[in-house]
Design a protein around this motif. Structure first.
Motif, PDB file in Angstrom:
ATOM      1  N   UNK A   1      -8.848 -38.748 -42.584  1.00  0.00           N
ATOM      2  CA  UNK A   1      -9.369 -37.453 -43.022  1.00  0.00           C
ATOM      3  C   UNK A   1      -8.439 -36.273 -42.747  1.00  0.00           C
ATOM      4  N   UNK A   2      -7.687 -36.314 -41.658  1.00  0.00           N
ATOM      5  CA  UNK A   2      -6.785 -35.206 -41.359  1.00  0.00           C
ATOM      6  C   UNK A   2      -5.657 -35.117 -42.378  1.00  0.00           C
ATOM      7  N   UNK A   3      -5.162 -36.262 -42.842  1.00  0.00           N
ATOM      8  CA  UNK A   3      -4.140 -36.251 -43.889  1.00  0.00           C
ATOM      9  C   UNK A   3      -4.695 -35.674 -45.179  1.00  0.00           C
ATOM     10  N   UNK A   4      -5.916 -36.044 -45.524  1.00  0.00           N
ATOM     11  CA  UNK A   4      -6.533 -35.529 -46.744  1.00  0.00           C
ATOM     12  C   UNK A   4      -6.747 -34.024 -46.646  1.00  0.00           C
ATOM     13  N   UNK A   5      -7.183 -33.556 -45.474  1.00  0.00           N
ATOM     14  CA  UNK A   5      -7.368 -32.123 -45.265  1.00  0.00           C
ATOM     15  C   UNK A   5      -6.030 -31.397 -45.346  1.00  0.00           C
ATOM     16  N   UNK A   6      -4.994 -31.979 -44.733  1.00  0.00           N
ATOM     17  CA  UNK A   6      -3.660 -31.372 -44.764  1.00  0.00           C
ATOM     18  C   UNK A   6      -3.147 -31.263 -46.198  1.00  0.00           C
ATOM     19  N   UNK A   7      -3.324 -32.306 -46.982  1.00  0.00           N
ATOM     20  CA  UNK A   7      -2.857 -32.278 -48.374  1.00  0.00           C
ATOM     21  C   UNK A   7      -3.603 -31.214 -49.166  1.00  0.00           C
ATOM     22  N   UNK A   8      -4.912 -31.147 -49.001  1.00  0.00           N
ATOM     23  CA  UNK A   8      -5.708 -30.150 -49.710  1.00  0.00           C
ATOM     24  C   UNK A   8      -5.353 -28.737 -49.303  1.00  0.00           C
ATOM     25  N   UNK A   9      -5.203 -28.509 -47.997  1.00  0.00           N
ATOM     26  CA  UNK A   9      -4.886 -27.164 -47.506  1.00  0.00           C
ATOM     27  C   UNK A   9      -3.500 -26.748 -47.992  1.00  0.00           C
TER      28      UNK A   9
ATOM     29  N   UNK B   1      10.251 -13.799 -55.949  1.00  0.00           N
ATOM     30  CA  UNK B   1      10.810 -15.063 -56.433  1.00  0.00           C
ATOM     31  C   UNK B   1      10.446 -16.177 -55.453  1.00  0.00           C
ATOM     32  N   UNK B   2       9.500 -17.010 -55.837  1.00  0.00           N
ATOM     33  CA  UNK B   2       9.093 -18.107 -54.958  1.00  0.00           C
ATOM     34  C   UNK B   2       9.621 -19.457 -55.435  1.00  0.00           C
ATOM     35  N   UNK B   3      10.708 -19.406 -56.224  1.00  0.00           N
ATOM     36  CA  UNK B   3      11.302 -20.670 -56.645  1.00  0.00           C
ATOM     37  C   UNK B   3      11.757 -21.441 -55.404  1.00  0.00           C
ATOM     38  N   UNK B   4      11.532 -22.724 -55.417  1.00  0.00           N
ATOM     39  CA  UNK B   4      11.899 -23.567 -54.287  1.00  0.00           C
ATOM     40  C   UNK B   4      10.941 -23.487 -53.117  1.00  0.00           C
ATOM     41  N   UNK B   5       9.815 -22.817 -53.286  1.00  0.00           N
ATOM     42  CA  UNK B   5       8.864 -22.670 -52.175  1.00  0.00           C
ATOM     43  C   UNK B   5       8.180 -23.996 -51.869  1.00  0.00           C
ATOM     44  N   UNK B   6       7.868 -24.174 -50.588  1.00  0.00           N
ATOM     45  CA  UNK B   6       7.189 -25.372 -50.106  1.00  0.00           C
ATOM     46  C   UNK B   6       6.196 -24.943 -49.032  1.00  0.00           C
ATOM     47  N   UNK B   7       5.008 -25.536 -49.037  1.00  0.00           N
ATOM     48  CA  UNK B   7       4.032 -25.320 -47.980  1.00  0.00           C
ATOM     49  C   UNK B   7       3.709 -26.668 -47.361  1.00  0.00           C
ATOM     50  N   UNK B   8       3.853 -26.744 -46.045  1.00  0.00           N
ATOM     51  CA  UNK B   8       3.502 -27.944 -45.295  1.00  0.00           C
ATOM     52  C   UNK B   8       2.334 -27.591 -44.381  1.00  0.00           C
ATOM     53  N   UNK B   9       1.280 -28.388 -44.427  1.00  0.00           N
ATOM     54  CA  UNK B   9       0.139 -28.189 -43.537  1.00  0.00           C
ATOM     55  C   UNK B   9       0.135 -29.307 -42.509  1.00  0.00           C
ATOM     56  N   UNK B  10       0.136 -28.922 -41.245  1.00  0.00           N
ATOM     57  CA  UNK B  10       0.036 -29.877 -40.147  1.00  0.00           C
ATOM     58  C   UNK B  10      -1.371 -29.738 -39.580  1.00  0.00           C
ATOM     59  N   UNK B  11      -2.134 -30.820 -39.575  1.00  0.00           N
ATOM     60  CA  UNK B  11      -3.507 -30.788 -39.090  1.00  0.00           C
ATOM     61  C   UNK B  11      -3.611 -31.696 -37.871  1.00  0.00           C
ATOM     62  N   UNK B  12      -3.963 -31.102 -36.750  1.00  0.00           N
ATOM     63  CA  UNK B  12      -4.147 -31.855 -35.517  1.00  0.00           C
ATOM     64  C   UNK B  12      -5.628 -31.975 -35.194  1.00  0.00           C
ATOM     65  N   UNK B  13      -5.989 -33.047 -34.510  1.00  0.00           N
ATOM     66  CA  UNK B  13      -7.363 -33.265 -34.066  1.00  0.00           C
ATOM     67  C   UNK B  13      -7.353 -33.609 -32.586  1.00  0.00           C
TER      68      UNK B  13
ATOM     69  N   UNK C   1     -10.539 -40.280 -59.296  1.00  0.00           N
ATOM     70  CA  UNK C   1      -9.131 -39.881 -59.180  1.00  0.00           C
ATOM     71  C   UNK C   1      -8.596 -40.068 -57.767  1.00  0.00           C
ATOM     72  N   UNK C   2      -9.458 -40.012 -56.765  1.00  0.00           N
ATOM     73  CA  UNK C   2      -9.082 -40.339 -55.385  1.00  0.00           C
ATOM     74  C   UNK C   2      -9.891 -41.571 -55.010  1.00  0.00           C
ATOM     75  N   UNK C   3      -9.207 -42.609 -54.540  1.00  0.00           N
ATOM     76  CA  UNK C   3      -9.857 -43.873 -54.212  1.00  0.00           C
ATOM     77  C   UNK C   3      -9.023 -44.522 -53.112  1.00  0.00           C
ATOM     78  N   UNK C   4      -9.390 -44.281 -51.858  1.00  0.00           N
ATOM     79  CA  UNK C   4      -8.528 -44.661 -50.736  1.00  0.00           C
ATOM     80  C   UNK C   4      -9.271 -45.374 -49.618  1.00  0.00           C
TER      81      UNK C   4
END
Length: 143
Positions: A46-54, A72-84, A26-29
């Motif tokens: 790898x940092x993008x993959x970690x950010x997406x998973x987190x 009410x969490x309608x419209x909620x969004x979570x963004x993960x920023x991963x720095x190295x 299912x993941x092939x990158x």
């Protein structure tokens, strides 16, 4: 801990300039070192993959605690920023910022939901004490 699910992936090639694939396909990158780190860029890292998973895992934890709180969490969004970057000991470390939008929740309640989700989320529990994780509630929270 009783394991409910196990994901399995393989990395081949030259690590950060290689390829990753989950055993179920299912993941092939292709992977590439980001330009900011001296690589060619143009592929996942790898940092993008970690950010997406987190981000996905934290959002799920947030929705779980919100349901329990009847928020009410309608419209909620979570963004993960991963720095190295260099960790000062000859290796590298990660830093994470989780930016959460909860437009239908008052700010104080949103901050409490985010903090509670941080205690529930498996990624947060795995990284606690190992990497810096900053929690931010975006200013879109209800007044």
């Amino acid at each position: 801990m009783q394991v409910l699910y196990t994901a399995s992936a393989q990395a081949t090639g030259d690590g950060r300039d290689g390829h990753v694939r989950t055993t179920d396909g299912t993941v092939d990158l292709d992977l590439a070192i980001p330009k900011e780190m001296g690589g060619a860029g143009g592929a996942a890292n790898p940092e993008q993959l970690f950010a997406a998973g987190y981000a996905a895992c934290f959002h799920s934890a947030l929705r779980l605690v919100a349901r329990k709180a009847k928020a009410d969490v309608s419209g909620s969004v979570v963004e993960a920023e991963v720095g190295i970057g260099p960790n000062g000991s000859g290796g590298f470390g990660l830093a994470v910022t989780l930016v959460v939008d909860l437009p239908a929740v008052e700010r104080a309640a949103a901050e409490q939901l985010v903090e509670t989700a941080h205690q529930v989320c498996p990624y947060s529990n795995a990284t606690r004490g190992n990497i810096e994780v900053a929690l931010t509630v975006r200013e879109t929270a209800a007044a």
